[in-house]
Design a protein around this motif. Structure first.
Motif, mmCIF file in Angstrom:
data_model
loop_
_atom_site.group_PDB
_atom_site.id
_atom_site.type_symbol
_atom_site.label_atom_id
_atom_site.label_comp_id
_atom_site.label_asym_id
_atom_site.label_seq_id
_atom_site.Cartn_x
_atom_site.Cartn_y
_atom_site.Cartn_z
ATOM 1 N N VAL A 10 0.835 -1.199 0.000
ATOM 2 C CA VAL A 10 0.000 0.000 0.000
ATOM 3 C C VAL A 10 0.875 1.256 0.000
ATOM 4 O O VAL A 10 0.620 2.206 -0.745
ATOM 5 C CB VAL A 10 -0.970 -0.007 1.204
ATOM 6 N N HIS A 11 1.932 1.253 0.799
ATOM 7 C CA HIS A 11 2.814 2.420 0.852
ATOM 8 C C HIS A 11 3.557 2.605 -0.464
ATOM 9 O O HIS A 11 3.746 3.736 -0.924
ATOM 10 C CB HIS A 11 3.797 2.293 2.012
ATOM 11 N N HIS A 12 3.954 1.516 -1.082
ATOM 12 C CA HIS A 12 4.630 1.596 -2.382
ATOM 13 C C HIS A 12 3.686 2.171 -3.440
ATOM 14 O O HIS A 12 4.067 3.042 -4.225
ATOM 15 C CB HIS A 12 5.126 0.202 -2.785
ATOM 16 N N LEU A 13 2.444 1.709 -3.433
ATOM 17 C CA LEU A 13 1.445 2.241 -4.365
ATOM 18 C C LEU A 13 1.164 3.723 -4.099
ATOM 19 O O LEU A 13 0.997 4.509 -5.035
ATOM 20 C CB LEU A 13 0.145 1.437 -4.285
ATOM 21 N N ALA A 14 1.127 4.098 -2.828
ATOM 22 C CA ALA A 14 0.891 5.507 -2.485
ATOM 23 C C ALA A 14 2.017 6.378 -3.034
ATOM 24 O O ALA A 14 1.767 7.455 -3.585
ATOM 25 C CB ALA A 14 0.782 5.673 -0.973
ATOM 26 N N ARG A 15 3.263 5.926 -2.911
ATOM 27 C CA ARG A 15 4.389 6.685 -3.464
ATOM 28 C C ARG A 15 4.286 6.770 -4.985
ATOM 29 O O ARG A 15 4.530 7.821 -5.582
ATOM 30 C CB ARG A 15 5.719 6.053 -3.045
ATOM 31 N N ALA A 16 3.915 5.659 -5.628
ATOM 32 C CA ALA A 16 3.801 5.652 -7.094
ATOM 33 C C ALA A 16 2.716 6.623 -7.549
ATOM 34 O O ALA A 16 2.928 7.400 -8.491
ATOM 35 C CB ALA A 16 3.505 4.240 -7.587
ATOM 36 N N HIS A 17 1.567 6.611 -6.886
ATOM 37 C CA HIS A 17 0.481 7.526 -7.272
ATOM 38 C C HIS A 17 0.855 8.978 -6.964
ATOM 39 O O HIS A 17 0.525 9.882 -7.736
ATOM 40 C CB HIS A 17 -0.823 7.143 -6.572
ATOM 41 N N SER A 18 1.549 9.204 -5.846
ATOM 42 C CA SER A 18 1.992 10.565 -5.511
ATOM 43 C C SER A 18 2.921 11.108 -6.587
ATOM 44 O O SER A 18 2.778 12.241 -7.027
ATOM 45 C CB SER A 18 2.712 10.586 -4.162
ATOM 46 N N ARG A 19 3.889 10.283 -6.998
ATOM 47 C CA ARG A 19 4.813 10.699 -8.057
ATOM 48 C C ARG A 19 4.069 11.013 -9.346
ATOM 49 O O ARG A 19 4.341 12.008 -10.001
ATOM 50 C CB ARG A 19 5.862 9.612 -8.315
ATOM 51 N N ARG A 20 3.107 10.164 -9.698
ATOM 52 C CA ARG A 20 2.344 10.372 -10.925
ATOM 53 C C ARG A 20 1.572 11.696 -10.869
ATOM 54 O O ARG A 20 1.596 12.486 -11.819
ATOM 55 C CB ARG A 20 1.376 9.199 -11.144
ATOM 56 N N PRO A 41 15.695 3.789 -5.718
ATOM 57 C CA PRO A 41 15.059 2.541 -5.280
ATOM 58 C C PRO A 41 13.893 2.799 -4.329
ATOM 59 O O PRO A 41 13.893 3.763 -3.569
ATOM 60 C CB PRO A 41 16.194 1.800 -4.562
ATOM 61 N N ASN A 42 12.927 1.951 -4.407
ATOM 62 C CA ASN A 42 11.724 1.999 -3.563
ATOM 63 C C ASN A 42 10.844 3.206 -3.872
ATOM 64 O O ASN A 42 10.054 3.633 -3.048
ATOM 65 C CB ASN A 42 12.109 1.964 -2.085
ATOM 66 N N LEU A 43 11.004 3.792 -5.060
ATOM 67 C CA LEU A 43 10.153 4.887 -5.551
ATOM 68 C C LEU A 43 10.047 6.062 -4.593
ATOM 69 O O LEU A 43 8.965 6.541 -4.336
ATOM 70 C CB LEU A 43 8.746 4.363 -5.837
ATOM 71 N N GLN A 44 11.176 6.538 -4.066
ATOM 72 C CA GLN A 44 11.105 7.681 -3.165
ATOM 73 C C GLN A 44 10.470 8.870 -3.873
ATOM 74 O O GLN A 44 10.593 9.024 -5.083
ATOM 75 C CB GLN A 44 12.478 8.044 -2.639
ATOM 76 N N VAL A 45 9.777 9.701 -3.113
ATOM 77 C CA VAL A 45 9.185 10.920 -3.648
ATOM 78 C C VAL A 45 10.039 12.077 -3.151
ATOM 79 O O VAL A 45 10.084 12.359 -1.956
ATOM 80 C CB VAL A 45 7.716 11.080 -3.211
ATOM 81 N N LEU A 52 17.311 23.272 -2.629
ATOM 82 C CA LEU A 52 16.390 22.932 -1.551
ATOM 83 C C LEU A 52 15.693 21.621 -1.896
ATOM 84 O O LEU A 52 15.172 21.465 -3.001
ATOM 85 C CB LEU A 52 15.364 24.053 -1.367
ATOM 86 N N GLU A 53 15.711 20.657 -0.963
ATOM 87 C CA GLU A 53 15.090 19.354 -1.209
ATOM 88 C C GLU A 53 13.960 19.100 -0.228
ATOM 89 O O GLU A 53 14.006 19.540 0.920
ATOM 90 C CB GLU A 53 16.121 18.230 -1.078
ATOM 91 N N PHE A 54 12.952 18.365 -0.693
ATOM 92 C CA PHE A 54 11.772 18.026 0.110
ATOM 93 C C PHE A 54 11.440 16.565 -0.166
ATOM 94 O O PHE A 54 11.045 16.223 -1.269
ATOM 95 C CB PHE A 54 10.610 18.946 -0.284
ATOM 96 N N ARG A 55 11.654 15.711 0.816
ATOM 97 C CA ARG A 55 11.427 14.273 0.672
ATOM 98 C C ARG A 55 10.187 13.862 1.458
ATOM 99 O O ARG A 55 10.061 14.176 2.636
ATOM 100 C CB ARG A 55 12.640 13.510 1.202
ATOM 101 N N LEU A 56 9.251 13.188 0.786
ATOM 102 C CA LEU A 56 8.054 12.692 1.449
ATOM 103 C C LEU A 56 8.335 11.331 2.068
ATOM 104 O O LEU A 56 8.868 10.436 1.404
ATOM 105 C CB LEU A 56 6.895 12.567 0.458
ATOM 106 N N LEU A 57 7.981 11.186 3.335
ATOM 107 C CA LEU A 57 8.159 9.940 4.072
ATOM 108 C C LEU A 57 6.906 9.625 4.858
ATOM 109 O O LEU A 57 6.145 10.524 5.229
ATOM 110 C CB LEU A 57 9.318 10.048 5.074
#
Length: 171
Positions: A10-20, A41-45, A52-57
């Protein structure tokens, strides 16, 4: 897919949809100066605006996940880059969560400034919930909670130097 055994998927899918969705928003010009970085790796957003960087976790419960023993992650969390590049060199974390009752997504923005152990207090100097409205977001203002005049610089400054009266290279 609500059981615990499905959470990684579910978390992997959430990252994929967020990126899209972020890529579509960027293509439409809705991200301003922000760009979506290529996935690792692991589709980080990861978003960046110049340096300036902003990483979603996903938060660890309600806590900021600790950096752990990974040297690269510890370097990201300590934000040592802002010393060289100014505050624009910060590396921010966006901790996303979903309210179970309303199913609303919220993003808590934090700027870690050190390392800590699991279940210890996170070392942060910025911590706020990202507003949902553009008008509210545009009107955000940084108001320090501490007196930045005293003890802010890690070195002593003479009063003449502080006022800009001292010449460089002269004693």
């Amino acid at each position: 897919m609500t059981g615990r055994e499905y959470q990684p998927t579910v978390h992997h899918l959430a990252r994929a949809h967020s990126r899209r969705l972020l890529l579509a928003a960027g293509a439409a010009g809705d991200l301003g100066n922000w760009e979506v970085a290529k996935p690792k790796p692991n589709l980080q957003v990861l978003l960046h605006n110049d340096v300036l960087e902003f990483r979603l976790l996903l938060p660890a419960g309600k806590d900021v996940p600790p950096p752990g023993p990974n040297p690269a992650r510890q370097a990201y969390y300590t934000n040592i880059h802002d010393n060289l590049l100014g505050i624009r060199g910060s590396r921010l974390l966006g901790l996303w969560s979903i309210d179970p009752a309303s199913e609303e997504v919220s993003i808590r923005v934090v700027r870690p400034i050190g390392t800590w152990k699991w279940r210890a207090n996170a070392k942060l100097d910025i911590d706020f919930v990202l507003p949902r409205g553009v008008d509210t977001l545009e009107n955000l203002e940084f108001v320090p909670t501490e007196d930045l005049e005293q003890g802010f610089l890690p070195f002593e400054v003479d009063e003449d130097e502080q006022d800009g009266e001292a010449d460089a290279g002269q004693e």
